[in-house]
Structures are given as structure tokens and as C-alpha cells.
Design a protein around this motif. Sequence first.
Motif: not given
Length: 85
Positions: A17-18, A21, A57, A67-69, A81-82, A84
Motif C-alpha cells: 500500500p505504501a 501511494q 504515526d 508516515a505510519i510504520y 505501511a502508509y 502521505e
Amino acid sequence: MSPEHGARRSQVVMVEPALTQLAKLTARETHRLDRAIVAISVNPELGTAVPGTLLRDYTDEIDGVRAIYYITALRTITIVAYVEA
């Protein structure tokens, strides 16, 4: 640690998913995100713990990056994982 060596960085890995993005970001956004990823790799504790999970986060308000990790048990790999920007 000798003075000529800095802090050891964790290896950063992005999950699908990352990566998806990341592919949608402009070159400028990718550059801003890269600076945040380097900061996290040097100090994985930068982000705030997400209650009830192993996730962290991280938001850089100046560059407008998020970034979420999570960090592996040995703290040698940070898995993003995410993203932005």
C-alpha cells in the motif's frame, strides 16, 4: 561508538500500500517524504504510538508529510505501511 560514526540507521521497507501511494507522488513530494523516512530510520521513536497497536504515526508539519510504520523486534527494520505528502 567512535566519533566519526553516526547513529546506526534501521533498514526501511515499504509494503505494497505504501509503494502504491509513493508511485502517485510528484518528485517534490517524494523528496519531502524521503527526508522524513531518513529521520525515522535514524530514530524510529520519532512517531507517536497508535494506541492498541504496534504502529507509530509520524507527521512532519513543516514538510507536510505523514508516515505510519512499525519497527521489528530487533529494531533493525522499520516497515512503512502508509505514506502521505
